[in-house]
Design a protein around this motif. Structure first.
Motif, PDB file in Angstrom:
ATOM      1  N   ARG A  47     -19.066   3.574  -7.580  1.00  0.00           N
ATOM      2  CA  ARG A  47     -18.147   2.881  -6.665  1.00  0.00           C
ATOM      3  C   ARG A  47     -18.479   1.385  -6.617  1.00  0.00           C
ATOM      4  NH1 ARG A  47     -21.095   6.503  -2.711  1.00  0.00           N
ATOM      5  NH2 ARG A  47     -22.749   5.240  -1.780  1.00  0.00           N
ATOM      6  N   LEU A  82     -19.066   3.508   3.842  1.00  0.00           N
ATOM      7  CA  LEU A  82     -19.981   3.510   2.703  1.00  0.00           C
ATOM      8  C   LEU A  82     -20.714   2.182   2.728  1.00  0.00           C
ATOM      9  CD1 LEU A  82     -17.563   4.880  -0.049  1.00  0.00           C
ATOM     10  CD2 LEU A  82     -19.369   6.162   1.099  1.00  0.00           C
ATOM     11  N   VAL A 118     -21.983  -1.300  -0.984  1.00  0.00           N
ATOM     12  CA  VAL A 118     -21.158  -1.089  -2.171  1.00  0.00           C
ATOM     13  C   VAL A 118     -21.166  -2.381  -2.987  1.00  0.00           C
ATOM     14  CG1 VAL A 118     -18.874  -0.487  -3.047  1.00  0.00           C
ATOM     15  CG2 VAL A 118     -19.742   0.583  -0.940  1.00  0.00           C
ATOM     16  N   GLU A 169     -12.873   0.554  -5.922  1.00  0.00           N
ATOM     17  CA  GLU A 169     -12.793   1.697  -6.828  1.00  0.00           C
ATOM     18  C   GLU A 169     -13.812   2.752  -6.398  1.00  0.00           C
ATOM     19  OE1 GLU A 169     -12.661   0.775 -10.987  1.00  0.00           O
ATOM     20  OE2 GLU A 169     -11.742  -1.189 -10.607  1.00  0.00           O
ATOM     21  N   LEU A 170     -13.318   3.974  -6.150  1.00  0.00           N
ATOM     22  CA  LEU A 170     -14.149   5.067  -5.657  1.00  0.00           C
ATOM     23  C   LEU A 170     -14.001   6.283  -6.553  1.00  0.00           C
ATOM     24  CD1 LEU A 170     -13.099   4.954  -1.882  1.00  0.00           C
ATOM     25  CD2 LEU A 170     -15.072   3.813  -2.921  1.00  0.00           C
ATOM     26  N   ASP A 181     -16.513  10.055  -3.117  1.00  0.00           N
ATOM     27  CA  ASP A 181     -16.596   8.872  -2.263  1.00  0.00           C
ATOM     28  C   ASP A 181     -15.395   8.820  -1.310  1.00  0.00           C
ATOM     29  OD1 ASP A 181     -18.895   7.915  -3.607  1.00  0.00           O
ATOM     30  OD2 ASP A 181     -17.657   6.904  -5.097  1.00  0.00           O
ATOM     31  N   ALA A 182     -14.209   9.105  -1.856  1.00  0.00           N
ATOM     32  CA  ALA A 182     -12.996   9.054  -1.050  1.00  0.00           C
ATOM     33  C   ALA A 182     -13.025  10.103   0.059  1.00  0.00           C
ATOM     34  CB  ALA A 182     -11.770   9.253  -1.941  1.00  0.00           C
ATOM     35  N   VAL A 238      -7.305   0.470  -2.522  1.00  0.00           N
ATOM     36  CA  VAL A 238      -8.343   1.484  -2.722  1.00  0.00           C
ATOM     37  C   VAL A 238      -7.816   2.516  -3.714  1.00  0.00           C
ATOM     38  CG1 VAL A 238      -9.880   3.151  -1.646  1.00  0.00           C
ATOM     39  CG2 VAL A 238      -9.147   1.135  -0.362  1.00  0.00           C
ATOM     40  N   ARG A 281      -8.844   5.488  -7.143  1.00  0.00           N
ATOM     41  CA  ARG A 281      -9.730   6.131  -8.114  1.00  0.00           C
ATOM     42  C   ARG A 281      -9.300   5.596  -9.474  1.00  0.00           C
ATOM     43  NH1 ARG A 281      -8.973  12.304  -7.956  1.00  0.00           N
ATOM     44  NH2 ARG A 281     -10.535  12.186  -9.618  1.00  0.00           N
ATOM     45  N   ASP A 325     -15.951   7.922 -14.005  1.00  0.00           N
ATOM     46  CA  ASP A 325     -16.566   7.724 -12.697  1.00  0.00           C
ATOM     47  C   ASP A 325     -17.743   8.692 -12.537  1.00  0.00           C
ATOM     48  OD1 ASP A 325     -15.607  10.225 -11.744  1.00  0.00           O
ATOM     49  OD2 ASP A 325     -13.836   9.315 -10.827  1.00  0.00           O
TER      50      ASP A 325
END
Length: 235
Positions: free
Chosen positions: A46, A93, A96, A109-110, A114-115, A151, A153, A207
């Motif tokens: 992330r 989080l 980051v 970017e997660l 993470d999301a 935000v 992925r 990821d």
């Protein structure tokens, strides 16, 4: 005030670039004519991309990003600076990593997990395709930025230069598959977006969830495979 250059490109966070393919494929001084370069697969943890204005809001007037570690793609780096990412119901989080250089829009970017931790339903998008995506709040030592959108992925993809694209028989915007063999198990990731230009090195971005799912650290074989037409008839 010296401003960092603004570029539109996705890269990776802190200890990100894991050159696992190098353990399986010996490096060569240069690829033979018609052959692609050595393939590198990197795990993208992330991370955050920021505009110059958002850097100053979060870290103070006149602040510019401090490079900490160069990334695999030339000209890109993980910065010393980190931010807190805050989602709905104050889920957050911490620390980051920010990636540089700055760009003309801010983006977070997660990975899927993470999301979930952040409490945001995050769509899969190519970097920069942020219209209609969820937002979040970024907290730095000197200020707060509320992102209305941005935000995502990050869609799995492969960077390559045009010579490598020609060797694989693909072009910018095409799709390829990635085959990974690890501990006797084979995982195939389909539909990687090809991002080809004149200067990029041959590198796949996955990821953290995808890297863990295929046990990338233990990979013994990694191969990009061109997708072939299915031959299906359209009705």
């Amino acid at each position: 005030m010296t401003q960092a250059p603004t570029l539109d490109r996705t890269t990776i966070e802190r200890i990100v670039r894991q050159i696992v393919a190098g353990n399986a494929v010996p490096a060569a001084a240069a690829p033979a004519a018609g052959e692609p370069s050595k393939l590198v697969v990197s795990i993208s943890a992330r991370h955050v991309h920021l505009t110059d204005a958002d850097v100053e809001t979060l870290f103070g007037p006149g602040h510019t990003l401090t490079p900490m570690k160069d990334l695999y793609q030339d000209g890109f780096y993980a910065a010393e600076e980190t931010v807190m990412v805050v989602g709905p119901r104050r889920r957050m989080l911490e620390k980051v990593r920010i990636l540089g250089p700055t760009r003309d829009y801010s983006q977070v970017e997660l990975a899927f997990t993470d999301a979930i931790s952040l409490g945001i339903d995050v769509p899969v998008r190519a970097s920069g395709k942020i219209a209609g995506t969820p937002g979040c709040v970024l907290v730095g030592p000197k200020g707060v930025v509320e992102l209305r959108e941005g935000v995502i992925r990050a869609e799995r993809h492969v960077h390559m230069n045009n010579r490598d694209a020609q060797a694989y028989g693909v072009a910018n915007g095409d799709r390829v598959n990635l085959r990974i063999v690890s501990n006797g198990c084979t995982t195939t990731f389909e539909d990687l977006l090809v991002r080809a230009d004149d200067v990029s090195k041959l590198e796949v971005h996955l990821d953290t969830d995808e890297g863990n799912a295929c046990n990338l650290d233990a990979a013994t074989e990694i191969k990009l495979v061109k997708q072939e037409p299915c031959g299906c008839k359209k009705h």
